[in-house]
Structures are given as C-alpha cells and as structure tokens.
Design a protein around this motif. Structure first.
Motif, PDB file in Angstrom:
ATOM      1  N   VAL A   1      43.818  14.444  37.196  1.00  0.00           N
ATOM      2  CA  VAL A   1      42.629  15.143  36.522  1.00  0.00           C
ATOM      3  C   VAL A   1      43.483  17.028  36.464  1.00  0.00           C
ATOM      4  CG1 VAL A   1      40.906  17.399  38.384  1.00  0.00           C
ATOM      5  CG2 VAL A   1      41.612  14.787  38.800  1.00  0.00           C
ATOM      6  N   SER A   2      43.097  17.494  35.296  1.00  0.00           N
ATOM      7  CA  SER A   2      43.968  18.664  34.831  1.00  0.00           C
ATOM      8  C   SER A   2      43.106  20.075  34.953  1.00  0.00           C
ATOM      9  CB  SER A   2      44.121  18.545  33.481  1.00  0.00           C
ATOM     10  OG  SER A   2      44.750  19.825  32.846  1.00  0.00           O
ATOM     11  N   GLN A   3      43.024  20.809  35.572  1.00  0.00           N
ATOM     12  CA  GLN A   3      42.827  21.826  35.916  1.00  0.00           C
ATOM     13  C   GLN A   3      43.427  23.514  34.776  1.00  0.00           C
ATOM     14  OE1 GLN A   3      41.817  21.616  40.252  1.00  0.00           O
ATOM     15  NE2 GLN A   3      41.404  22.899  39.921  1.00  0.00           N
ATOM     16  N   SER A   4      42.694  24.388  34.536  1.00  0.00           N
ATOM     17  CA  SER A   4      43.233  25.472  33.898  1.00  0.00           C
ATOM     18  C   SER A   4      42.346  26.897  34.071  1.00  0.00           C
ATOM     19  CB  SER A   4      43.368  25.394  32.440  1.00  0.00           C
ATOM     20  OG  SER A   4      42.051  25.150  31.553  1.00  0.00           O
ATOM     21  N   PRO A   5      42.567  27.850  33.889  1.00  0.00           N
ATOM     22  CA  PRO A   5      44.584  28.248  34.238  1.00  0.00           C
ATOM     23  C   PRO A   5      44.383  27.993  35.655  1.00  0.00           C
ATOM     24  CG  PRO A   5      43.537  30.019  34.805  1.00  0.00           C
ATOM     25  CD  PRO A   5      42.327  28.662  34.101  1.00  0.00           C
ATOM     26  N   SER A   6      46.070  27.473  35.884  1.00  0.00           N
ATOM     27  CA  SER A   6      46.875  27.213  37.166  1.00  0.00           C
ATOM     28  C   SER A   6      46.814  28.091  37.270  1.00  0.00           C
ATOM     29  CB  SER A   6      48.418  26.880  36.274  1.00  0.00           C
ATOM     30  OG  SER A   6      48.997  27.576  35.474  1.00  0.00           O
ATOM     31  N   ASN A   7      47.501  29.865  37.462  1.00  0.00           N
ATOM     32  CA  ASN A   7      46.745  30.771  38.138  1.00  0.00           C
ATOM     33  C   ASN A   7      46.886  32.071  37.147  1.00  0.00           C
ATOM     34  OD1 ASN A   7      48.993  30.978  40.556  1.00  0.00           O
ATOM     35  ND2 ASN A   7      50.641  30.619  38.533  1.00  0.00           N
ATOM     36  N   LYS A   8      45.203  33.323  37.669  1.00  0.00           N
ATOM     37  CA  LYS A   8      44.868  34.122  37.257  1.00  0.00           C
ATOM     38  C   LYS A   8      44.703  35.201  38.135  1.00  0.00           C
ATOM     39  CE  LYS A   8      41.055  35.380  34.841  1.00  0.00           C
ATOM     40  NZ  LYS A   8      42.169  36.086  33.395  1.00  0.00           N
ATOM     41  N   VAL A   9      45.004  36.239  37.551  1.00  0.00           N
ATOM     42  CA  VAL A   9      44.776  36.738  38.173  1.00  0.00           C
ATOM     43  C   VAL A   9      43.539  38.499  37.619  1.00  0.00           C
ATOM     44  CG1 VAL A   9      46.422  38.884  39.085  1.00  0.00           C
ATOM     45  CG2 VAL A   9      47.778  37.381  38.665  1.00  0.00           C
ATOM     46  N   THR A  10      43.202  38.432  38.110  1.00  0.00           N
ATOM     47  CA  THR A  10      42.223  39.142  37.427  1.00  0.00           C
ATOM     48  C   THR A  10      41.389  40.925  38.837  1.00  0.00           C
ATOM     49  OG1 THR A  10      39.221  38.789  37.195  1.00  0.00           O
ATOM     50  CG2 THR A  10      39.678  38.587  38.890  1.00  0.00           C
ATOM     51  N   GLU A  11      40.870  41.611  37.570  1.00  0.00           N
ATOM     52  CA  GLU A  11      40.707  43.221  38.863  1.00  0.00           C
ATOM     53  C   GLU A  11      39.241  42.673  39.077  1.00  0.00           C
ATOM     54  OE1 GLU A  11      42.533  46.221  35.920  1.00  0.00           O
ATOM     55  OE2 GLU A  11      40.167  45.871  35.997  1.00  0.00           O
ATOM     56  N   LYS A  12      38.771  43.529  40.833  1.00  0.00           N
ATOM     57  CA  LYS A  12      37.388  43.105  41.458  1.00  0.00           C
ATOM     58  C   LYS A  12      36.140  42.942  39.751  1.00  0.00           C
ATOM     59  CE  LYS A  12      35.206  45.676  44.596  1.00  0.00           C
ATOM     60  NZ  LYS A  12      35.006  47.002  45.989  1.00  0.00           N
ATOM     61  N   GLY A  13      35.504  42.638  40.771  1.00  0.00           N
ATOM     62  CA  GLY A  13      33.942  43.075  39.420  1.00  0.00           C
ATOM     63  C   GLY A  13      34.293  41.822  38.240  1.00  0.00           C
TER      64      GLY A  13
ATOM     65  N   ALA B   1      45.828  20.376  40.715  1.00  0.00           N
ATOM     66  CA  ALA B   1      47.027  21.069  41.344  1.00  0.00           C
ATOM     67  C   ALA B   1      45.788  22.072  41.034  1.00  0.00           C
ATOM     68  CB  ALA B   1      47.960  21.117  39.937  1.00  0.00           C
ATOM     69  N   GLY B   2      44.942  22.260  40.692  1.00  0.00           N
ATOM     70  CA  GLY B   2      44.216  23.854  41.511  1.00  0.00           C
ATOM     71  C   GLY B   2      44.235  24.473  40.542  1.00  0.00           C
ATOM     72  N   SER B   3      43.803  25.731  41.030  1.00  0.00           N
ATOM     73  CA  SER B   3      43.675  27.105  40.555  1.00  0.00           C
ATOM     74  C   SER B   3      43.823  27.538  41.372  1.00  0.00           C
ATOM     75  CB  SER B   3      42.435  27.344  39.415  1.00  0.00           C
ATOM     76  OG  SER B   3      42.241  26.429  37.710  1.00  0.00           O
ATOM     77  N   ARG B   4      45.115  28.544  41.138  1.00  0.00           N
ATOM     78  CA  ARG B   4      45.040  29.597  41.663  1.00  0.00           C
ATOM     79  C   ARG B   4      44.677  31.168  41.211  1.00  0.00           C
ATOM     80  NH1 ARG B   4      48.334  30.632  46.567  1.00  0.00           N
ATOM     81  NH2 ARG B   4      49.544  28.610  45.820  1.00  0.00           N
ATOM     82  N   LEU B   5      43.636  32.180  42.261  1.00  0.00           N
ATOM     83  CA  LEU B   5      42.560  33.209  41.938  1.00  0.00           C
ATOM     84  C   LEU B   5      43.033  34.499  42.258  1.00  0.00           C
ATOM     85  CD1 LEU B   5      41.054  34.569  39.787  1.00  0.00           C
ATOM     86  CD2 LEU B   5      39.024  33.625  41.914  1.00  0.00           C
ATOM     87  N   THR B   6      44.122  35.311  42.020  1.00  0.00           N
ATOM     88  CA  THR B   6      44.080  35.856  42.659  1.00  0.00           C
ATOM     89  C   THR B   6      42.931  37.536  42.451  1.00  0.00           C
ATOM     90  OG1 THR B   6      46.398  35.346  42.590  1.00  0.00           O
ATOM     91  CG2 THR B   6      45.661  38.111  43.334  1.00  0.00           C
ATOM     92  N   VAL B   7      42.632  38.318  43.706  1.00  0.00           N
ATOM     93  CA  VAL B   7      41.580  39.492  42.614  1.00  0.00           C
ATOM     94  C   VAL B   7      42.071  40.564  43.547  1.00  0.00           C
ATOM     95  CG1 VAL B   7      39.273  40.348  42.754  1.00  0.00           C
ATOM     96  CG2 VAL B   7      39.776  38.039  42.950  1.00  0.00           C
ATOM     97  N   LEU B   8      42.016  41.189  42.120  1.00  0.00           N
ATOM     98  CA  LEU B   8      42.976  42.525  42.718  1.00  0.00           C
ATOM     99  C   LEU B   8      41.989  43.754  43.108  1.00  0.00           C
ATOM    100  CD1 LEU B   8      45.935  43.208  39.982  1.00  0.00           C
ATOM    101  CD2 LEU B   8      45.966  41.786  42.057  1.00  0.00           C
TER     102      LEU B   8
END
Lengths: 117, 111
Positions: free
Chosen positions: A4-16, A110-117
C-alpha cells in the motif's frame, strides 16, 4: 503494487488550506480503510470502502473531511479548511475480503504525516 | 464490527524475558488477529487465529484463544529490543468488515 502506497509521506500546511492525501492499495484488494492517529493515541477509524457498496463514513469527524475511491482502486482523503487539531498521521489500509466468515487481513501503508501550522 | 480491549495498557520488560498481552472482546467471532505498530507508522499483521482454534504459533509468537471467556493472549518469548512496539488485537465476527482498533498495549523491551 507490492504494498500500500501513500503520498505525500509528510505534508506541512497552513491553517485554513485544503489538503489531499492519496492511497494506492494493493492491486485486487476490494476493501480500503482510512484511519487517523494523533500523537501518542490509538487509531481512529475514519472511513471504509468495500467494492461497489456505499462507503461507511461513520468515522469522519466533520464535514470538512471527505474521501473518494476512484474505479475501486486509488483513494483520496480530502481535508478542507484545515485546523491545527487535524495534525496527525493518516493511515490507509487495504484488504482482500474473502467472504462473510473469511479472514480480513489488513495491509497498511506507511502513513501521511500532516502538520497544520 | 467490534473492537478488542487490550490489557495491560503498557508493559516494560528486560530483553530475554517473555511478554504476555491480553485481549477481551464482547460478541462471538469468526477469527481474531494481532497487529504490531512500530514508531507510530503503519501496522503490520502478526497472526490470525480462527474461532475453532485454541492455540497458534509463529516463530517467537504464541496466540491463544478462549471463546468461552471471549479472550485471547499474545505471548512473545525471548523478547528483543526490536519487539518494542504497540500491539493491537482485532476480533472479527459476522457483522461485516469494518475494522476498529482499540488503544493497544505498549510494550517496551529494555536492552
């Protein structure tokens, strides 16, 4: 594919902002699952697709969350107007459902790590 | 669908010792699975035991199932530091394939 393939592996985004997370399941797997895991917490069920049946959306936390599965294969989880509390690892899994009393072994990406700033 | 309840919540042992984790569930099942999660990423399927089986082995893993008590246990023998992970049980019955995970048992193996 082999897994199973997930993308992106990491994502940083801004609130909204809106984000899209993609999952490519194992070829031929009929079921696809999305889970969310916040830091130090367990897996929270979000949504489940099985063949051509209507998806089970009972775990989606709000109407900002939606998911689709195209042609019974690739799935996209969309989060609109992201909030800081959406920060988490989003896990996708697929399985080959083998009948009502059969085994349903999930294979996870492996999951997608989402960070919302 | 139903979720299993793992016990204890956390377990800390020395390398070489055995680790036992327990799982309880509420309604009748067709089978029960155990999964492992390292480092907060994807889970890995470890072993499946069917409702007509009482014990199953896979390498250093031994799973037991007692359907009369609606419980299962996972034993890891001769533990290693690499066994440090969270472990989840997933009971599956006739109610469809929606799969829910409990809080898991966090195992820490000290070198």
């Amino acid at each position: 594919g082999a897994g199973v393939s997930q993308s992106p592996s990491n994502k940083v985004t801004e609130k909204g902002k809106d984000v899209e997370l993609r999952c490519d399941p194992i070829s031929g797997h009929t079921a696809l699952y999305w889970y969310r895991q916040s830091l130090g917490q367990g897996l929270e069920f979000l949504i489940y697709f099985q063949g051509n049946s209507a998806p089970d959306k009972s775990g989606l936390p709000s109407d900002r969350f939606s998911a689709e599965r195209t042609g019974g294969s690739v799935s996209t989880l969309t989060i609109q107007r992201t909030q800081q509390e959406d920060s988490a690892v989003y896990l996708c899994a697929s399985s080959l459902v083998s009948g009502p009393s059969g085994a349903n072994v999930l294979t996870f990406g492996a999951g997608s790590r989402l960070t919302v700033l | 669908s139903q979720q299993g309840e793992e016990d204890p919540q956390a377990l800390s042992i020395q390398e070489g010792e055995n680790a036992t984790m327990n799982c309880s569930y509420k309604t009748s099942i067709n089978n029960l699975q155990w999964y492992r999660q390292n480092s907060g990423r994807g889970l890995v399927h470890l072993i499946l035991i069917r409702s007509n089986e009482r014990e199953k082995h896979s390498g250093r893993l031994r799973v037991t199932l007692d359907t009369s008590k609606k419980s299962s246990s996972l034993l890891i023998t001769a533990s290693r530091a690499a066994d440090t992970a969270s472990y989840f049980c997933v009971p599956s019955g006739a109610g469809g394939f929606k799969t829910i995970f409990g809080a898991g048992t966090r195992l820490f193996v000290k070198a």
